[in-house]
Write an enzyme that holds these catalytic residues in place. Structure first.
Site, PDB file in Angstrom:
ATOM      1  CG  ASP A  23     103.111  89.370  38.725  1.00 13.97           C
ATOM      2  OD1 ASP A  23     104.186  89.686  38.168  1.00 13.97           O
ATOM      3  OD2 ASP A  23     103.058  88.836  39.845  1.00 13.97           O
ATOM      4  NE  ARG A  51     109.610  80.258  39.342  1.00  8.28           N
ATOM      5  CZ  ARG A  51     109.548  81.586  39.328  1.00  8.28           C
ATOM      6  NH1 ARG A  51     109.628  82.243  38.189  1.00  8.28           N
ATOM      7  NH2 ARG A  51     109.420  82.256  40.449  1.00  8.28           N
ATOM      8  CB  ILE A  89     106.836  97.106  38.577  1.00 11.42           C
ATOM      9  CG1 ILE A  89     105.455  97.731  38.798  1.00 11.42           C
ATOM     10  CG2 ILE A  89     107.304  96.350  39.823  1.00 11.42           C
ATOM     11  CD1 ILE A  89     105.395  98.733  39.921  1.00 11.42           C
ATOM     12  CE  LYS A 107     104.454  82.584  41.619  1.00 14.18           C
ATOM     13  NZ  LYS A 107     105.685  83.182  42.182  1.00 14.18           N
ATOM     14  CG  ASN A 108     103.297  85.931  44.001  1.00 15.86           C
ATOM     15  OD1 ASN A 108     104.254  85.191  43.797  1.00 15.86           O
ATOM     16  ND2 ASN A 108     102.829  86.754  43.067  1.00 15.86           N
ATOM     17  CB  CYS A 129     111.009  85.478  36.225  1.00 18.89           C
ATOM     18  SG  CYS A 129     109.778  84.170  36.266  1.00 18.89           S
ATOM     19  NE  ARG A 167     112.247  89.869  40.133  1.00 17.85           N
ATOM     20  CZ  ARG A 167     111.380  88.864  40.114  1.00 17.85           C
ATOM     21  NH1 ARG A 167     110.100  89.110  40.319  1.00 17.85           N
ATOM     22  NH2 ARG A 167     111.771  87.629  39.905  1.00 17.85           N
ATOM     23  N   PRO A 168     116.566  94.260  43.017  1.00 14.85           N
ATOM     24  CG  PRO A 168     117.100  96.474  43.450  1.00 14.85           C
ATOM     25  CD  PRO A 168     116.392  95.610  42.464  1.00 14.85           C
TER      26      PRO A 168
END
Length: 420
Positions: A307, A399, A329, A24-25, A118, A123-124
């Site tokens: 993850d 997702r 993270i 997916k990523n 999510c 997560r800027p």
């Protein structure tokens, strides 16, 4: 609306073969890269997950046309007809921000809603924005949107303050069509970044330093089409490896790349599981009756992946002792803990650390999936919990996991998807 219902069994033994889907990523930035060229991209080994359909819808809004057949996508953005990525789509998937670089590079302007996704902490996107500004883009944040313009991006020296996968990918794509040379420093090393670089090179990009912390990109006037295979999903593979270790199983994973799973495999071996590489695309995991506790700290690749943190936390609930999991993270990525407590786990959270006390018998309950990887952890816990577990809000699960309940059922799990 749908739920996942599991009839758990503390003595469950998962056995059989499972084929791991494409990453997916990796596929999301590859699809966004289609905006860089008028020609067609043919992408193979595509996972049929919700995020893929979301970004394809977004691409169509921008002018691209795509066709998904089996596990292959044909996508072409012959003309860009809109420069706006709407909030309605971007809010559900953070990866939508990846259209920013390609739109700027080819079209000269972009309007992209600030992303959602999510709820796993801040997560800027400031690293994306500052990088684009160094390439010559003028950027304003207005009414929840990023408004960016640049008649022609210019090469620059960009050093990321911290590792950022999305930021590296966005700047890579933007730099391929920028005038002159761009040097990106402190780049993310994830296999998904490497896979994107390999695609861009096939399209005609000039990139040196692939897989390294310093990447040099010499801009070209235009890019062309390409055919490219998406790498296997290392997080899905890791999830099934944990399932095998947790349930004293004997599972063979097909369509994997063991090179991308070194740290995960090391941790599984330490826990007492056996992991064998049958060939360069196949792994076998055999679980042990005795699971050993361990301390784990997440870190950027090639370190232990954030993850996989939630899945390993479930494994540690069944270890014979105390484990400490440190999340470095993302903040607020322990939201699954409260749901695991409902299943009987013994876990205490102190800041960025979760103290997991095993060996703790789990019992089924109704729980809520708070994010994508939390969903997977609750499924793993439900498999070995006594009695029925019902997982709500499984849209998070969809997702990033393709038919996970069907794959687990083939391995012997009592699991089903129910509508309500």
């Amino acid at each position: 609306m749908e739920k996942i219902r599991i009839l758990g069994n503390p003595s469950l033994r998962l056995k059989g073969k499972v084929r791991i889907s494409g990453s997916k990523n990796a596929v999301l930035p590859a699809i966004a890269a289609a905006l860089l060229t008028e020609e067609r991209l043919q992408l193979q080994n595509i996972p049929r997950v919700k995020d893929v359909f979301t970004i394809l819808t977004l691409m169509e809004e921008l002018g691209a046309r795509s066709k998904l057949k089996n596990n292959s996508i044909s996508i072409r953005a012959k003309r860009i007809t809109s420069d706006e990525a709407s909030y309605e789509l971007v809010r559900s998937m953070r990866a939508s921000i990846l259209v920013l670089g390609p739109l700027l590079a080819r079209y000269g302007k972009a309007v992209v809603a600030l992303p959602g996704g999510c709820a796993i902490g801040s997560r800027p996107i400031d690293l994306h924005i500052s990088g684009m500004q160094k390439l010559g883009a003028s950027i304003a944040l207005e009414h929840g949107y990023i408004r960016a313009e640049a008649p022609r991006l210019r090469g620059a020296d960009v050093e990321f303050e911290k590792k950022t996968v999305g930021g590296t990918e966005n700047l890579l794509m933007a730099a391929t069509l920028a005038q002159g040379e761009t040097v990106l420093r402190n780049c993310a090393l994830e296999p998904e970044v490497v896979n994107l670089c390999e695609l861009l090179v096939k399209m005609g990009a000039r990139i040196d330093g692939i897989g390294e912390e310093v990447i040099r990109i010499r801009g070209v006037k235009e890019l062309g089409g390409a055919t490219h295979e998406i790498i296997p999903d290392r997080i899905e593979a890791g999830t099934f490896l944990v399932a095998g270790a947790l349930a004293q199983g004997d599972i063979t994973l097909e369509n994997v790349d063991p090179r991308h799973l070194v740290t995960v495999i090391e941790r599984l071996l330490f826990s007492g599981a056996r992991v064998d590489g049958l060939d360069d695309r196949t792994l076998r995991v055999v679980g042990s009756a005795e699971i050993k506790p361990q301390d784990i700290t997440t870190s950027p690749y090639p370190g232990f992946p954030t993850d996989m943190q939630a899945q390993f936390m479930v494994l540690m609930t069944q270890a014979s002792g105390v484990s400490i999991i440190t999340e470095t993270i993302f903040d607020r990525r322990f939201s699954h803990v409260n749901e695991l407590l409902r299943l009987g786990a013994s876990i205490e959270v102190h800041g960025d650390k979760a103290i997991v006390k095993g060996k703790t018998p789990l019992s089924g309950a109704e729980v809520i999936a708070t994010d994508l990887r939390a969903s997977a952890s609750l499924i793993l816990a439900g498999l070995i919990a006594r009695g029925e577990t019902v997982i709500n809000d499984v849209e998070h699960l969809d997702r990033g996991y393709e038919r996970i309940e069907e794959k687990l059922k083939l391995l012997g799990a009592s699991i089903e998807r129910i509508k309500y």
